[in-house]
Design a protein around this motif. Sequence first.
Motif, PDB file in Angstrom:
ATOM      1  N   UNK A  23       0.841  -1.204   0.000  1.00  0.00           N
ATOM      2  CA  UNK A  23       0.000   0.000   0.000  1.00  0.00           C
ATOM      3  C   UNK A  23       0.873   1.249   0.000  1.00  0.00           C
ATOM      4  N   UNK A  24       1.941   1.218   0.794  1.00  0.00           N
ATOM      5  CA  UNK A  24       2.829   2.380   0.847  1.00  0.00           C
ATOM      6  C   UNK A  24       3.646   2.534  -0.432  1.00  0.00           C
ATOM      7  N   UNK A  25       3.896   1.428  -1.124  1.00  0.00           N
ATOM      8  CA  UNK A  25       4.522   1.535  -2.444  1.00  0.00           C
ATOM      9  C   UNK A  25       3.645   2.379  -3.361  1.00  0.00           C
ATOM     10  N   UNK A  26       2.341   2.060  -3.429  1.00  0.00           N
ATOM     11  CA  UNK A  26       1.435   2.850  -4.256  1.00  0.00           C
ATOM     12  C   UNK A  26       1.325   4.279  -3.766  1.00  0.00           C
ATOM     13  N   UNK A  27       1.265   4.455  -2.452  1.00  0.00           N
ATOM     14  CA  UNK A  27       1.152   5.782  -1.856  1.00  0.00           C
ATOM     15  C   UNK A  27       2.320   6.672  -2.271  1.00  0.00           C
ATOM     16  N   UNK A  28       3.533   6.167  -2.091  1.00  0.00           N
ATOM     17  CA  UNK A  28       4.711   6.996  -2.374  1.00  0.00           C
ATOM     18  C   UNK A  28       4.988   7.109  -3.880  1.00  0.00           C
ATOM     19  N   UNK A  29       4.579   6.114  -4.635  1.00  0.00           N
ATOM     20  CA  UNK A  29       4.738   6.209  -6.085  1.00  0.00           C
ATOM     21  C   UNK A  29       3.960   7.391  -6.640  1.00  0.00           C
ATOM     22  N   UNK A  30       2.743   7.622  -6.119  1.00  0.00           N
ATOM     23  CA  UNK A  30       1.855   8.641  -6.677  1.00  0.00           C
ATOM     24  C   UNK A  30       1.763   9.910  -5.828  1.00  0.00           C
ATOM     25  N   UNK A  31       2.515  10.002  -4.748  1.00  0.00           N
ATOM     26  CA  UNK A  31       2.323  11.101  -3.809  1.00  0.00           C
ATOM     27  C   UNK A  31       2.634  12.478  -4.390  1.00  0.00           C
ATOM     28  N   UNK A  32       3.483  12.559  -5.401  1.00  0.00           N
ATOM     29  CA  UNK A  32       3.849  13.856  -5.976  1.00  0.00           C
ATOM     30  C   UNK A  32       3.018  14.210  -7.207  1.00  0.00           C
ATOM     31  N   UNK A  33       2.118  13.320  -7.609  1.00  0.00           N
ATOM     32  CA  UNK A  33       1.349  13.556  -8.837  1.00  0.00           C
ATOM     33  C   UNK A  33       0.454  14.782  -8.706  1.00  0.00           C
ATOM     34  N   UNK A 188      -5.772   6.504  -2.235  1.00  0.00           N
ATOM     35  CA  UNK A 188      -5.751   7.315  -1.027  1.00  0.00           C
ATOM     36  C   UNK A 188      -4.935   8.581  -1.184  1.00  0.00           C
ATOM     37  N   UNK A 189      -3.763   8.474  -1.784  1.00  0.00           N
ATOM     38  CA  UNK A 189      -2.908   9.652  -1.915  1.00  0.00           C
ATOM     39  C   UNK A 189      -3.434  10.605  -2.984  1.00  0.00           C
ATOM     40  N   UNK A 190      -4.144  10.093  -4.000  1.00  0.00           N
ATOM     41  CA  UNK A 190      -4.740  10.985  -4.995  1.00  0.00           C
ATOM     42  C   UNK A 190      -5.872  11.802  -4.377  1.00  0.00           C
ATOM     43  N   UNK A 191      -6.663  11.171  -3.510  1.00  0.00           N
ATOM     44  CA  UNK A 191      -7.729  11.904  -2.832  1.00  0.00           C
ATOM     45  C   UNK A 191      -7.140  12.961  -1.894  1.00  0.00           C
ATOM     46  N   UNK A 192      -6.130  12.577  -1.126  1.00  0.00           N
ATOM     47  CA  UNK A 192      -5.448  13.560  -0.277  1.00  0.00           C
ATOM     48  C   UNK A 192      -4.887  14.702  -1.120  1.00  0.00           C
ATOM     49  N   UNK A 193      -4.294  14.340  -2.249  1.00  0.00           N
ATOM     50  CA  UNK A 193      -3.705  15.349  -3.115  1.00  0.00           C
ATOM     51  C   UNK A 193      -4.717  16.326  -3.669  1.00  0.00           C
ATOM     52  N   UNK A 194      -5.906  15.838  -3.968  1.00  0.00           N
ATOM     53  CA  UNK A 194      -6.932  16.727  -4.524  1.00  0.00           C
ATOM     54  C   UNK A 194      -7.322  17.808  -3.526  1.00  0.00           C
TER      55      UNK A 194
END
Length: 518
Positions: A23-33, A188-194
């Motif tokens: 899960x954290x792999x996906x989180x950190x992969x997309x966190x800067x998008x 999760x990180x895309x929603x946070x990012x929005x």
Amino acid sequence: MAAFKDVTFYLLLFIGICTIGPLQFGFHLAELNAPQDVLMCRKKAITTRRRWHRLFPNRTDSDKPIVPEPGFLSLPSCIPMNDAAFAAISSVFTLGGLAGALYAGPFSSRKGRLLAMRATACFFILGSLVETVAGAVWVMGVGRFFTGIGAGAATVIVPLYISEISPKNKRGFFGFFTQISVNVGILGVQVLGYFLSHDQAWRWILGSGVIVGAAQFLGLSVVPESPAWMAAHGDPVESRRIFKRIRGKNATGLGEEVGRIGDESRTASEEEALLADAASSVGSPLTTVTSAQAHKNVLPHLGFMQVAKDPFYRPAIVAVVGIMFTQQFCGINSVIMYSVSLLTGLLPISSALLTILISVVNLFITIACAPLPDRLGRKTCLLISACGQGTSAFVLALSIVLGQKIISAFAVLFFVGFFAVGLGPVPFMLASELVGQEAVGATQSWCLAANYTATFIVAQFFPIINVALNEILGGAGWVYFLFTAFAAAGAIFIFVCVPETRGKKDADEVWGRVRRLD
């Protein structure tokens, strides 16, 4: 429900805790998008001006480039950088992943799966903390490298652990949990990012990784060691105890599922005596054995280069490396890592909202397709995925070039959806199915090393190639024609070089041969 009679609460609990790593792999992969433009001081927010004023009425000109100002703990509100610098901090995550993947397999083989997973949690916590307080590009890069190490190690160890504790006839199903958790992290990180990609709030996106890492570390305190690893390291009594804890008191088949280190009819002392006798017999000349028997005879765990040099294991290494390059060169991370900035103005809705929709589609299709590897077969799912992604990439490229925004939006969704059918989850399963226990750690490291190498190439050079093609040919979207060609080449490779593993009891049956010990 009879099909799930050997699925216990503890099995689901342990799998759920362990998959916090992927899960954290996906989180950190997309966190800067999502916060890319805010982080780079290009915008105050990624949301539209109307929505931004509705949420924060005192703010103005959210779309204008901004000057970094001191904020919380005197940290700057953004970090000025150009596209090359942003590509560097994006791709350094994959370099950390490569390092983690290379070392994780041998480390987990020597020290155990559990200790290795706890180490990944520590890297996630440290890396997330450094990213959160970063005030310069190089500091952000250091944090991304640490989280990359954790991600690389987690994506090696967790699929291996799940394969070793799951019932044999459900390994394909539970193998999907790795990719499902990756997609949960991305969503999760895309929603946070929005909602948090404005001013200095983007630091809360990165800081969330500290909380998730701490939860993973605490959760692992109740997770036991892999019974297969315990058996392979000469402790059949403890192996049996853990096996029954995970699979239930009445569970049978320990001998078959952890490498034939004895069966349920033997006492603990008989198993230990058998193990000692088998160990002393290793090395007898020209003994022909299966990989399972080789494991029974306590073959030493093979190293990273040993499996590549050994012609018995080399076809498996070629297969997993080729699949991982196919996975990344089909272009999935061009969407996961760069979609918000890349697709701005090219689609009929906000690119940030579309990215969340893409993540939702990816997650639900992955869940829906979880039974397919066990029903259709691993190879079939891979072929459907590669052909579907190639077709979707072609339609996406053509629609962007011709300015057909509605078609482009649907093409992106199909592009991601076909990835979830096979190329997303299946490659992570195969490393543990194409070789025996003695080589699985090193093969998993080869698998993930290839994955992170290919991901680095895409992360580092995709923005450059995309801009170059658009400048040379005019317009946008031309790079997806290139991904179409890679998908076609990948489908051919899968058809020729990748064997089917569904329904095969071990690696020897997959390849139709046996191991000879000289």
